[in-house]
Design an enzyme around this catalytic site. Structure first.
Site, PDB file in Angstrom:
ATOM      1  N   ASP A 118       0.833  -1.275  -0.089  1.00 35.89           N
ATOM      2  CA  ASP A 118      -0.124   0.027  -0.044  1.00 35.89           C
ATOM      3  C   ASP A 118       0.831   1.224   0.043  1.00 35.89           C
ATOM      4  O   ASP A 118       0.411   2.362  -0.491  1.00 35.89           O
ATOM      5  CB  ASP A 118      -1.047  -0.067   1.227  1.00 35.89           C
ATOM      6  CG  ASP A 118      -1.977   0.892   1.202  1.00 35.89           C
ATOM      7  OD1 ASP A 118      -2.641   1.150   0.192  1.00 35.89           O
ATOM      8  OD2 ASP A 118      -2.088   1.913   2.274  1.00 35.89           O
ATOM      9  N   VAL A 139       3.713  -3.976   5.611  1.00 32.49           N
ATOM     10  CA  VAL A 139       4.369  -4.019   4.173  1.00 32.49           C
ATOM     11  C   VAL A 139       3.288  -4.095   3.254  1.00 32.49           C
ATOM     12  O   VAL A 139       3.533  -3.636   1.968  1.00 32.49           O
ATOM     13  CB  VAL A 139       5.365  -4.992   3.989  1.00 32.49           C
ATOM     14  CG1 VAL A 139       6.079  -5.012   2.759  1.00 32.49           C
ATOM     15  CG2 VAL A 139       6.505  -4.781   5.103  1.00 32.49           C
ATOM     16  N   GLU A 140       1.986  -4.882   3.394  1.00 33.24           N
ATOM     17  CA  GLU A 140       1.214  -4.789   2.338  1.00 33.24           C
ATOM     18  C   GLU A 140      -0.183  -3.961   2.481  1.00 33.24           C
ATOM     19  O   GLU A 140       0.217  -2.805   1.880  1.00 33.24           O
ATOM     20  CB  GLU A 140       0.721  -6.524   2.273  1.00 33.24           C
ATOM     21  CG  GLU A 140       1.920  -7.412   2.176  1.00 33.24           C
ATOM     22  CD  GLU A 140       1.551  -8.917   1.874  1.00 33.24           C
ATOM     23  OE1 GLU A 140       0.657  -9.169   1.225  1.00 33.24           O
ATOM     24  OE2 GLU A 140       2.213  -9.696   2.972  1.00 33.24           O
ATOM     25  N   MET A 141      -0.934  -4.204   3.126  1.00 31.95           N
ATOM     26  CA  MET A 141      -2.104  -3.552   3.091  1.00 31.95           C
ATOM     27  C   MET A 141      -2.101  -2.416   4.196  1.00 31.95           C
ATOM     28  O   MET A 141      -2.906  -1.447   4.183  1.00 31.95           O
ATOM     29  CB  MET A 141      -3.497  -4.301   3.217  1.00 31.95           C
ATOM     30  CG  MET A 141      -3.415  -5.063   1.743  1.00 31.95           C
ATOM     31  SD  MET A 141      -4.752  -6.226   1.603  1.00 31.95           S
ATOM     32  CE  MET A 141      -6.201  -5.056   0.868  1.00 31.95           C
TER      33      MET A 141
END
Length: 373
Positions: free
Chosen positions: A119, A161-163
């Site tokens: 994200d 790190v992702e969403m």
């Protein structure tokens, strides 16, 4: 249905010999557009984004949905809620990223990138795998750290790190949405909750399958003309000289186990892989065998996206992988000719099939032989 050994040519089998199409499901959220990586290669504009809803497991996939461990969650309302959430950007901190950002239907539910991008724009460190046929799996993620689809769905949402989502942010956004409050209460009997959202997304993902490829029509449907001569030669190589069925076995072409191919080995050390989950040094550098279904559409390849094309993958295996202290003992140089590698690629391309949505009735206790009640 019985287990099928793809290492043998068993002849045509009655695996979903006909598909009863009962509806067409349109991913309205996809057609409206979801955030995409600007540098990713363009998708095939001619590929349909409208999976057929079927009341029978498609030809070639040997799976009883009624045996799925999360089958009690597979109800029409739960699946519908999961689909909405899958395409909802409010599941990311910025409000710009959805599950479909990395799992795009038009790319066989991958994203066309070597490594996923989170994200915030930070690289995730793994290639985004397809979610198709994951209801048949026993481990989720490349390192197998999640044992079910609900845990798999929850992980990226909570990953910084992702969403980048939090429980508090989810409750704030969805708890103030009257329609979502109503849907969660109808489906789960309580208001919006992140774990419940993950269960709904998992229910949606479990219904998404692919099969009925040219290979399936050739092997199980008796359509001898469904495979080209090159693909038939490739199939024989796949089962015999190349030894691919050692790991890519079963009707989803994966043993669901973990192997060290040397991918990511820099000459001195390997990435942790399965070792990060088990702590067993024998698992260092081991990653889960991916399905080969729709592999033509899911480039680039390997857990780190380091191989750009199917030809690169075939060359890598033909050379015996990359030597390292924990290399899988099954790997060895194959010494196949360029013509044989072309035949293998033709076979792999024959595994490209349409995407289907399974009717929820297939997951109910008592449903057998791939039929909904």
């Amino acid at each position: 249905m019985h287990a099928i050994d793809l290492a043998r040519n068993n002849g045509p089998a009655l695996l979903g010999a006909s598909l009863a199409v009962v509806a067409v499901v349109v991913f309205a959220a996809i057609r409206a557009g979801s955030p995409q990586a600007a540098s990713a290669p363009s998708a095939d504009p001619n590929r349909s984004l409208t999976p057929l809803l079927v009341d029978r497991v498609p030809l070639g996939l040997d799976w009883e949905p009624a045996s799925y461990r999360g089958r009690t969650t597979i109800e029409p309302a739960t699946v519908a809620l999961g689909e909405r959430l899958f395409f909802d950007p409010r599941l990311s901190r910025s409000g710009q990223m959805t599950c479909a950002t990395c799992h795009q239907p038009e790319r066989a539910f991958t994203d066309g990138r070597a490594l996923g991008r989170g994200d915030s724009g930070e690289l995730v460190g793994r290639n985004a795998p397809t979610i198709l046929n994951r209801g048949t799996g026993t481990h989720q993620f490349w390192d197998g750290r999640a044992e079910d689809l609900a845990a798999q769905a929850l992980g990226p949402m909570l990953s910084e790190v992702e969403m980048g989502l939090t429980h508090e942010l989810f409750s704030e956004r969805f708890g103030s949405d009257p329609e979502m409050v109503r849907e969660f209460r109808e489906v789960f009997g309580s208001g919006p909750d992140l774990e419940l959202a993950a269960r709904a997304i998992a229910a949606f993902e479990a219904t998404l399958v692919t099969a009925n490829s040219p290979f399936d029509r050739f092997e199980w449907g008796g359509e001898r003309e469904a495979l080209s001569e090159a693909a038939q030669r490739g199939l024989r190589l796949f089962r015999q000289e190349a030894g691919c069925t050692t790991c890519h076995t079963g009707t989803n072409f994966t043993d669901e186990l973990f192997h060290n191919l040397g991918v990511g080995f820099d000459g001195t050390s390997s990435r942790p892989g399965r070792f990060a989950v088990t702590g067993d040094h024998d698992d260092l550098g081991r990653y889960k065998t991916p399905t080969l279904r729709n592999v033509e559409l899911t480039a680039p390849y390997m857990h780190d996206g380091s191989l750009e094309t199917l030809d690169d993958v075939l060359t890598f295996y033909n050379e015996g992988g990359r030597a390292n202290p924990n290399l899988d003992p099954e790997l060895r140089p194959l010494d196949l000719s360029p013509a044989q590698l072309e035949d293998l690629r033709a076979f792999l391309e024959s595994l490209t099939g349409p995407v289907f949505r399974l009717d929820s009735g297939l997951f109910r206790e008592g449903a057998r032989d791939g039929h909904a009640d």
